[in-house]
Design a protein around this motif. Structure first.
Motif, PDB file in Angstrom:
ATOM      1  N   VAL A  13      10.351 -29.060  18.641  1.00  0.00           N
ATOM      2  CA  VAL A  13       9.488 -30.030  19.320  1.00  0.00           C
ATOM      3  C   VAL A  13       8.048 -29.495  19.388  1.00  0.00           C
ATOM      4  N   ARG A  36       7.268 -17.407  23.308  1.00  0.00           N
ATOM      5  CA  ARG A  36       7.824 -16.061  23.467  1.00  0.00           C
ATOM      6  C   ARG A  36       7.649 -15.259  22.183  1.00  0.00           C
ATOM      7  N   THR A  37       7.928 -15.929  21.028  1.00  0.00           N
ATOM      8  CA  THR A  37       7.819 -15.239  19.743  1.00  0.00           C
ATOM      9  C   THR A  37       6.551 -15.743  19.053  1.00  0.00           C
ATOM     10  N   LYS A  40       6.307 -17.291  15.450  1.00  0.00           N
ATOM     11  CA  LYS A  40       6.653 -18.705  15.197  1.00  0.00           C
ATOM     12  C   LYS A  40       5.420 -19.596  15.397  1.00  0.00           C
ATOM     13  N   ALA A  63       7.291 -17.453  29.498  1.00  0.00           N
ATOM     14  CA  ALA A  63       7.097 -18.565  30.438  1.00  0.00           C
ATOM     15  C   ALA A  63       8.049 -18.496  31.635  1.00  0.00           C
ATOM     16  N   ALA A  85       8.832 -25.718  26.007  1.00  0.00           N
ATOM     17  CA  ALA A  85       9.765 -24.588  25.944  1.00  0.00           C
ATOM     18  C   ALA A  85      11.117 -25.153  26.382  1.00  0.00           C
ATOM     19  N   THR A 107       9.152 -32.560  28.809  1.00  0.00           N
ATOM     20  CA  THR A 107      10.003 -33.563  28.134  1.00  0.00           C
ATOM     21  C   THR A 107      11.455 -33.523  28.611  1.00  0.00           C
ATOM     22  N   PHE A 143      11.477 -38.687  24.037  1.00  0.00           N
ATOM     23  CA  PHE A 143      11.973 -40.034  23.711  1.00  0.00           C
ATOM     24  C   PHE A 143      12.941 -40.516  24.770  1.00  0.00           C
ATOM     25  N   ASP A 144      13.999 -39.718  25.005  1.00  0.00           N
ATOM     26  CA  ASP A 144      14.896 -40.106  26.091  1.00  0.00           C
ATOM     27  C   ASP A 144      15.294 -38.867  26.874  1.00  0.00           C
ATOM     28  N   ASN A 185      17.656 -27.803  20.631  1.00  0.00           N
ATOM     29  CA  ASN A 185      18.188 -26.530  21.122  1.00  0.00           C
ATOM     30  C   ASN A 185      19.708 -26.607  21.380  1.00  0.00           C
TER      31      ASN A 185
HETATM   32  P1  NDP Z   1      13.859 -24.919  20.582  1.00  0.00           P
HETATM   33  O1  NDP Z   1      14.969 -24.051  21.067  1.00  0.00           O
HETATM   34  O2  NDP Z   1      13.750 -25.226  19.120  1.00  0.00           O
HETATM   35  O3  NDP Z   1      12.459 -24.308  21.045  1.00  0.00           O
HETATM   36  C1  NDP Z   1      12.233 -23.813  22.330  1.00  0.00           C
HETATM   37  C2  NDP Z   1      11.025 -22.914  22.262  1.00  0.00           C
HETATM   38  O4  NDP Z   1      10.745 -22.431  23.570  1.00  0.00           O
HETATM   39  C3  NDP Z   1      11.235 -21.686  21.364  1.00  0.00           C
HETATM   40  O5  NDP Z   1      10.097 -21.476  20.576  1.00  0.00           O
HETATM   41  C4  NDP Z   1      11.427 -20.570  22.368  1.00  0.00           C
HETATM   42  O6  NDP Z   1      10.987 -19.299  21.991  1.00  0.00           O
HETATM   43  C5  NDP Z   1      10.537 -21.040  23.489  1.00  0.00           C
HETATM   44  N1  NDP Z   1      10.941 -20.356  24.724  1.00  0.00           N
HETATM   45  C6  NDP Z   1      12.171 -20.259  25.258  1.00  0.00           C
HETATM   46  N2  NDP Z   1      12.130 -19.504  26.360  1.00  0.00           N
HETATM   47  C7  NDP Z   1      10.840 -19.118  26.519  1.00  0.00           C
HETATM   48  C8  NDP Z   1      10.163 -18.326  27.463  1.00  0.00           C
HETATM   49  N3  NDP Z   1      10.797 -17.764  28.500  1.00  0.00           N
HETATM   50  N4  NDP Z   1       8.840 -18.124  27.310  1.00  0.00           N
HETATM   51  C9  NDP Z   1       8.165 -18.686  26.269  1.00  0.00           C
HETATM   52  N5  NDP Z   1       8.754 -19.452  25.343  1.00  0.00           N
HETATM   53  C10 NDP Z   1      10.075 -19.670  25.464  1.00  0.00           C
HETATM   54  O7  NDP Z   1      13.964 -26.275  21.424  1.00  0.00           O
HETATM   55  P2  NDP Z   1      13.411 -27.709  21.019  1.00  0.00           P
HETATM   56  O8  NDP Z   1      12.064 -27.566  20.435  1.00  0.00           O
HETATM   57  O9  NDP Z   1      14.469 -28.427  20.272  1.00  0.00           O
HETATM   58  O10 NDP Z   1      13.299 -28.400  22.461  1.00  0.00           O
HETATM   59  C11 NDP Z   1      12.164 -28.155  23.303  1.00  0.00           C
HETATM   60  C12 NDP Z   1      12.316 -28.971  24.585  1.00  0.00           C
HETATM   61  O11 NDP Z   1      12.395 -30.349  24.283  1.00  0.00           O
HETATM   62  C13 NDP Z   1      13.580 -28.640  25.387  1.00  0.00           C
HETATM   63  O12 NDP Z   1      13.238 -28.589  26.744  1.00  0.00           O
HETATM   64  C14 NDP Z   1      14.486 -29.832  25.132  1.00  0.00           C
HETATM   65  O13 NDP Z   1      15.388 -30.059  26.187  1.00  0.00           O
HETATM   66  C15 NDP Z   1      13.455 -30.935  25.038  1.00  0.00           C
HETATM   67  N6  NDP Z   1      13.937 -32.142  24.346  1.00  0.00           N
HETATM   68  C16 NDP Z   1      13.681 -33.354  24.910  1.00  0.00           C
HETATM   69  C17 NDP Z   1      14.119 -34.512  24.294  1.00  0.00           C
HETATM   70  C18 NDP Z   1      13.725 -35.843  24.850  1.00  0.00           C
HETATM   71  O14 NDP Z   1      13.880 -36.857  24.143  1.00  0.00           O
HETATM   72  N7  NDP Z   1      13.201 -35.956  26.033  1.00  0.00           N
HETATM   73  C19 NDP Z   1      14.909 -34.489  23.055  1.00  0.00           C
HETATM   74  C20 NDP Z   1      15.026 -33.161  22.475  1.00  0.00           C
HETATM   75  C21 NDP Z   1      14.573 -32.030  23.130  1.00  0.00           C
HETATM   76  P3  NDP Z   1      11.721 -18.411  20.847  1.00  0.00           P
HETATM   77  O15 NDP Z   1      11.153 -18.995  19.598  1.00  0.00           O
HETATM   78  O16 NDP Z   1      11.314 -17.034  21.126  1.00  0.00           O
HETATM   79  O17 NDP Z   1      13.199 -18.662  21.017  1.00  0.00           O
END
Ligand code: NDP
Length: 405
Positions: A13, A36-37, A40, A63, A85, A107, A143-144, A185
Motif C-alpha cells: 500500500v 522500518r526497512t 524498501k 513506528a 504501516a 487505512t 477501500f474497505d 499483509n
Molecule cells: P505490508 O505488510 O506490505 O507493509 C507494511 C509496511 O509497514 C512494511 O513496509 C513494514 O516494514 C512497515 N512496518 C511494519 N511495522 C513497522 C514499524 N514498527 N515501524 C515502521 N514501519 C513498520 O502491508 P500492506 O501494505 O499490505 O498494508 C498496509 C496497511 O494497509 C495495513 O494497515 C493494512 O491493514 C491496510 N489495508 C487496508 C485496506 C483497506 O481497504 N482499508 C486493504 C488492505 C490493507 P517492513 O518492510 O520492515 O516489514
C-alpha cells in the motif's frame, strides 16, 4: 506555501500511496517515505523517480516508538502523516501527531498484536486530544473501510431519504498463480478472515462462526462468486452515521482452494497468535507463516483479473422502495502497469492519497478524529473518477437483488 507530506510504511500500500502522491506533487509538495526497512523505501523512491520523474526523500523509523516518530515529524516539518504501516502502529503514530500538531490519516483500525480484535474504541477516544491539538485524524481511508463508507454517504445524500439495509460486497477475482497467498499483509489478512463473523441488525450485533454464512452474489464484469459474511470495521462507524439503518452486513469472496488451505493451517495451529516454544526459541505461528508466504508486494507482476467492491443499499425515496448498487471495478494488470502494484494495494493506496489530498486542500477539514462518511462524499467521488478508481451506479426497481439463490 508548499506542503510537506510524510508517508509511513513501505509495503504494497505504501508503494501505491507514494506513487500517487508523487503524481499529485502540486498538492503533496515535498514527500518523504519512512519505514522500518529503509531499503524498501529506497527501491520505491527509485521507481518513482524513473516512472514519474519526481524525487521523494526516504527515512528509517520504528513506528512503535513515539519519540522516534516525533523526531522524524519535527525533522521534516510535515503537514500531514499518512499511516500505511500496520494497524499495530495506529496509536503510536496518532500520539506522535498530537505531540507535534500534525494531521493524521490511516487505512485500517487499531489492533493489538496479542488480540485478534479490531475496533475504533482507542482511536475514537483520542478525539479530545486531537481537538485540543487542533488537528484532524481521518480514519480508514482505504477501500474497505474507506471508499465503501463514502459510497454509503453518497447513496444517502443522492438516492435515499432513509437507507434500511446495506450489504458491502468485496470481490477479488484476481489470480496470482500461487496455491496460497494473501493480497495484503498476511498476518492482518488471516486474522481478519479466521475470526468470527458479525453483522448488525435492529440495533444488535449478531455473531456467527467463521465462514458460517455463504451467499452467491452476481458481481458485474466478474460473474457469480461464493461470498462469505465477515465482520469488517467500517460497519462500526456506519451504524452510527447512516440514517434509519436496520441491517448492515459485509461479504467477501473466497475460492475453495483458499478456504481449504486456511482450514488446514488453522487445524495444525499455524494461525495461532500466541508464542510457542520451538527448539528453545519463542515463535508466534502466524508470524512464522507470514514469513513463509509470498510478500504481497511481489504479487504485482503475476496477478491477473479484476476486483469489484461495492455497496448494495436498499431503502426509501419519496415513499417508494428502491435499491442502489454503487461499485468500482479495478484490473490488476492495469495497476501494475501504472504503479508496479496489484489491485488490492492499488484500491487501498489511491483512496489514502485522495483523503490526504482533500485534507491538505481544506475540502475535508474538521478538528478531531473522524470517519469517512462524516464528510461530503462528492469531492471524494470526483477524485476517484480522476485518480484511477472510476465507479458506477446501478439503480434497481423496488427490492431487487443480485444475490443468486
Ligand atoms: P505490508 O505488510 O506490505 O507493509 C507494511 C509496511 O509497514 C512494511 O513496509 C513494514 O516494514 C512497515 N512496518 C511494519 N511495522 C513497522 C514499524 N514498527 N515501524 C515502521 N514501519 C513498520 O502491508 P500492506 O501494505 O499490505 O498494508 C498496509 C496497511 O494497509 C495495513 O494497515 C493494512 O491493514 C491496510 N489495508 C487496508 C485496506 C483497506 O481497504 N482499508 C486493504 C488492505 C490493507 P517492513 O518492510 O520492515 O516489514
Amino acid at each position: 506555501m508548499s506542503k510537506k507530506t510524510l508517508i509511513i510504511g513501505a509495503g504494497g500500500v505504501g508503494n501505491v500511496v507514494a506513487f500517487k502522491c508523487a503524481m499529485n506533487v502540486e498538492t503533496f509538495g515535498e514527500i518523504t517515505l519512512a519505514s522500518r526497512t529503509v531499503s524498501k523505501c529506497d527501491v520505491i523512491a527509485a521507481n518513482i523517480k524513473e516512472k514519474v520523474g519526481v524525487h521523494i526523500a526516504t527515512a528509517k523509523v520504528d513506528a512503535d516508538s513515539v519519540p522516534e516518530l516525533v523526531e522524524l515529524i519535527e525533522r521534516f516539518q510535515v503537514d500531514i502523516v499518512i499511516n500505511v504501516a500496520l494497524p499495530y502502529q495506529d496509536l503510536t503514530i496518532m500520539d506522535a501527531c498530537t505531540q507535534t500538531g500534525v494531521d493524521y490519516l490511516d487505512t485500517a483500525n487499531y489492533e493489538h498484536p496479542d488480540t485478534a480484535k479490531f475496533e475504533y474504541k482507542e482511536q475514537w477516544e483520542r478525539d479530545g486530544q486531537f481537538k485540543y491539538a487542533e488537528i484532524m485524524g481521518l480514519l480508514g481511508s482505504g477501500f474497505d473501510p474507506g471508499v465503501t463508507n463514502v459510497f454509503c454517504a453518497y447513496a444517502q445524500k443522492h438516492y435515499f431519504d432513509e437507507i434500511h439495509s446495506i450489504d458491502i460486497l468485496d470481490c477479488n477475482a484476481g489470480d496470482h498463480g500461487y496455491p496460497f497467498a494473501t493480497n495484503f499483509n498476511p498476518e492482518i489478512n488471516l486474522r481478519e478472515v479466521s475470526a468470527k463473523g458479525r453483522y448488525w441488525e435492529n440495533g444488535e450485533w449478531i455473531e456467527t462462526d467463521p465462514m458460517e454464512i455463504k451467499q452467491v452474489w452476481d458481481y458485474p464484469e466478474v460473474g457469480p462468486k461464493d461470498s462469505y459474511l465477515l465482520y469488517h470495521e467500517e460497519m462500526e462507524s456506519l451504524v452510527k452515521h447512516i440514517k434509519g439503518l436496520k441491517r448492515i452486513r459485509f461479504f467477501m469472496t473466497f475460492g475453495e482452494s483458499y478456504l481449504t488451505h486456511m482450514k488446514c493451517l488453522e487445524n495444525v495451529g499455524m494461525l495461532g497468535i500466541k508464542e510457542v516454544e520451538h527448539k528453545g526459541m519463542k515463535i508466534v505461528p502466524m508470524e512464522f507463516l507470514a514469513t513463509l508466504l509470498p510478500d504481497p508486494a511481489s504479487l504485482g507482476p503475476r496477478t491477473k483479473g479484476k476486483t469489484n467492491i461495492g455497496v448494495f443499499a436498499k431503502g426509501i425515496k419519496d415513499g417508494q422502495e428502491k435499491t442502489v448498487y454503487i461499485y468500482q471495478i479495478t484490473d490488476h494488470e492495469s495497476c501494475y502497469a501504472e504503479v508496479l502494484s496489484q489491485g488490492v494495494s492499488y484500491t487501498t493506496g489511491v483512496p489514502a492519497m485522495i483523503g490526504a489530498k482533500l485534507m491538505l486542500e481544506g475540502k475535508w477539514q474538521a478538528k478531531g478524529v473522524h470517519n469517512m462518511e462524516e464528510f461530503d462524499p462528492d469531492p471524494f467521488m470526483d477524485e476517484l473518477m480522476k485518480q484511477g478508481l472510476p465507479w458506477k451506479v446501478m439503480e434497481l426497481e423496488g427490492s431487487a437483488t443480485r444475490e443468486v439463490k
